[in-house]
Design an enzyme around this catalytic site. Structure first.
Site, short mmCIF file in Angstrom:
data_model
loop_
_atom_site.label_atom_id
_atom_site.label_comp_id
_atom_site.label_asym_id
_atom_site.label_seq_id
_atom_site.Cartn_x
_atom_site.Cartn_y
_atom_site.Cartn_z
N ARG A 98 0.81 -1.22 0.00
CA ARG A 98 0.00 0.00 0.00
C ARG A 98 0.84 1.27 0.00
O ARG A 98 0.34 2.34 -0.33
CB ARG A 98 -0.99 -0.07 1.16
CG ARG A 98 -2.07 -1.10 0.89
CD ARG A 98 -2.91 -1.41 2.08
NE ARG A 98 -2.53 -2.65 2.72
CZ ARG A 98 -2.81 -2.96 3.97
NH1 ARG A 98 -3.44 -2.08 4.73
NH2 ARG A 98 -2.44 -4.12 4.48
N GLU B 65 2.92 -9.83 13.94
CA GLU B 65 2.29 -10.29 15.19
C GLU B 65 2.38 -11.81 15.30
O GLU B 65 2.61 -12.36 16.36
CB GLU B 65 0.84 -9.81 15.24
CG GLU B 65 0.75 -8.39 15.77
CD GLU B 65 -0.63 -7.78 15.63
OE1 GLU B 65 -1.04 -7.52 14.50
OE2 GLU B 65 -1.26 -7.59 16.68
#
Ligand SMILES: O=P(O)(O)OC[C@H]1O[C@H](OP(=O)(O)OP(=O)(O)O)[C@H](O)[C@@H]1O
Ligand SMILES: Nc1ncnc2[nH]cnc12
Length: 193
Positions: free
Chosen positions: A72, A109
């Site tokens: 992005r 994560e």
């Protein structure tokens, strides 16, 4: 730092940019409030204002490299590079760049990922900014900083459209100034859990 606290206090463009970002609860996994910038790209004024704010900030600062993080960061970086007269350098996920690369692993994560930079795209001593849509833990941005520093570039600042409120913590992790336009929003409407 947030743009709001750095010269753009009360600027109506920031609120419009924030409103143009769709929030999708529980995507891609339960518990994540996904900040979807594809709706910002559909809104010509908000998209242009986003690019213009970055261009105004980095114009005349002798930045010669705008490095964008896949995927992005690629949606904002090239326009900013053109606006300030710099080159655009993609930092890509593994096995996407065809030339010789250097790689930097980083923690997500859950698990790890990796970014790569083409050798020769950036020269020692060049002044760079790194752009992405969003900084959460700062792990991705940190990997970008390491790649550029390994080839001798000076990373002047990291920039993103959306940043978590703990921007000071992210700056510590990234080790560079971080410029953020808006905070993540909560859900737009009531979605079932
Ligand atoms: O600050 P962090 O915790 O590192 O997370 C931020 C990164 O996560 C998202 O990308 P993602 O890894 O989902 O990749 P994609 O853009 O290719 O989908 C986002 O676009 C940032 O690049
Ligand atoms: N909440 C979120 N929305 C969009 N991209 C992300 N990357 C990491 N966290 C994200």
């Amino acid at each position: 730092m947030f743009a709001e606290e750095n010269g753009l206090k009360g600027d109506p463009r920031l609120q419009a940019i924030s409103q143009a970002i769709r929030v999708v609860p529980h995507f891609p996994i339960h518990g994540i409030m996904f900040q979807d910038i594809t709706t910002l790209l559909l809104d010509h004024k908000a998209f242009k204002d986003t690019v213009d704010i970055f261009v105004d900030r980095y114009r005349d600062t002798h930045i010669s490299v705008v490095a964008g993080i896949e995927a992005r960061g690629f949606m904002f970086g090239p326009s900013i590079a053109l606006g300030i007269g710099a080159k655009f350098v993609p930092l890509r996920k593994p096995r996407k760049l065809p030339g010789e690369v250097i790689s930097e692993k980083y923690a997500l994560e859950y698990g790890t990922d990796c970014l790569e930079l083409h050798v020769g795209a950036v020269q020692p001593g060049e002044r760079a900014i790194i752009i992405d849509d969003l900084v959460a833990t700062g792990g991705t941005m940190s990997a970008g900083v390491k790649l550029l520093e390994r080839v001798g570039a000076e990373v002047v600042e990291c920039a993103c459209v959306i940043g978590v409120p703990d921007v000071k913590g992210q700056c510590r992790r990234i080790g560079k100034p971080l410029y953020v336009l808006v905070e993540p929003r909560k859900a737009d409407k009531c979605y079932p859990d």
